[in-house]
Design a protein around this motif. Structure first.
Motif, PDB file in Angstrom:
ATOM      1  N   VAL A   1      -0.761   4.285   0.342  1.00 38.14           N
ATOM      2  CA  VAL A   1      -1.639   5.226   1.035  1.00 38.14           C
ATOM      3  C   VAL A   1      -2.226   4.518   2.255  1.00 38.14           C
ATOM      4  CG1 VAL A   1      -2.213   6.463  -1.118  1.00 38.14           C
ATOM      5  CG2 VAL A   1      -3.661   4.574  -0.353  1.00 38.14           C
TER       6      VAL A   1
ATOM      7  N   HIS B   1     -11.254   0.561  -3.547  1.00 42.86           N
ATOM      8  CA  HIS B   1     -10.748  -0.170  -4.712  1.00 42.86           C
ATOM      9  C   HIS B   1     -10.726  -1.685  -4.496  1.00 42.86           C
ATOM     10  CE1 HIS B   1      -9.577   3.713  -6.300  1.00 42.86           C
ATOM     11  NE2 HIS B   1      -9.110   3.983  -5.087  1.00 42.86           N
TER      12      HIS B   1
ATOM     13  N   VAL C   1      -2.891   3.321  -5.377  1.00 45.47           N
ATOM     14  CA  VAL C   1      -2.988   3.071  -3.933  1.00 45.47           C
ATOM     15  C   VAL C   1      -2.059   1.950  -3.476  1.00 45.47           C
ATOM     16  CG1 VAL C   1      -5.337   3.982  -3.802  1.00 45.47           C
ATOM     17  CG2 VAL C   1      -4.993   1.515  -4.119  1.00 45.47           C
TER      18      VAL C   1
ATOM     19  N   GLU D   1      -7.904   4.588   2.313  1.00 46.97           N
ATOM     20  CA  GLU D   1      -7.929   5.051   0.922  1.00 46.97           C
ATOM     21  C   GLU D   1      -7.886   3.887  -0.067  1.00 46.97           C
ATOM     22  OE1 GLU D   1      -5.231   8.342   0.043  1.00 46.97           O
ATOM     23  OE2 GLU D   1      -5.173   8.770   2.208  1.00 46.97           O
TER      24      GLU D   1
ATOM     25  N   TYR E   1       0.843  -1.194   0.000  1.00 44.95           N
ATOM     26  CA  TYR E   1       0.000   0.000   0.000  1.00 44.95           C
ATOM     27  C   TYR E   1       0.879   1.244   0.000  1.00 44.95           C
ATOM     28  CZ  TYR E   1      -3.823  -3.151   1.396  1.00 44.95           C
ATOM     29  OH  TYR E   1      -4.747  -4.169   1.464  1.00 44.95           O
TER      30      TYR E   1
END
Length: 96
Positions: free
Chosen positions: A11, A19, A74, A15, A9
């Motif tokens: 982020v 997705h 992300v 966040e 990841y």
């Protein structure tokens, strides 16, 4: 060839969450076609996930780039390719 895909990841997890459904569909598609042998979250989960895959390195790179996580920015992929000189008999059949 055998590949370990580390999904990291970039982020905070919150966040990433929007997705997840598209990412799961991506995983399911490549599990169904036999490219992904195993996938799951890391422990602790906030680090990302990992995928065990087989196939040509260039194709694996294309698949990683097409992941909705990567497309949305992300997560990033680190791909480690292994020339498995030794493998358990059950895994050897999957490696070809």
């Amino acid at each position: 060839m055998l590949h370990i895909l580390l999904v990291r990841y970039t982020v905070p997890e919150a966040e990433v969450a929007p997705h997840v459904p598209a990412h799961v569909a991506h995983l399911e598609r490549h599990h169904a076609d036999g490219t992904f042998l195993a996938s799951g979250q890391t422990v602790p989960a906030e680090l990302g996930g990992a995928i065990l895959a087989v196939g040509d390195r260039a194709r694996i790179e294309e698949i990683a780039a097409a992941d909705p996580f990567a497309q949305a920015g992300v997560a990033r992929y680190d791909i480690v390719t292994i020339d498995a000189g030794r493998a358990h008999p059950a895994l050897r059949a999957l490696l070809g």
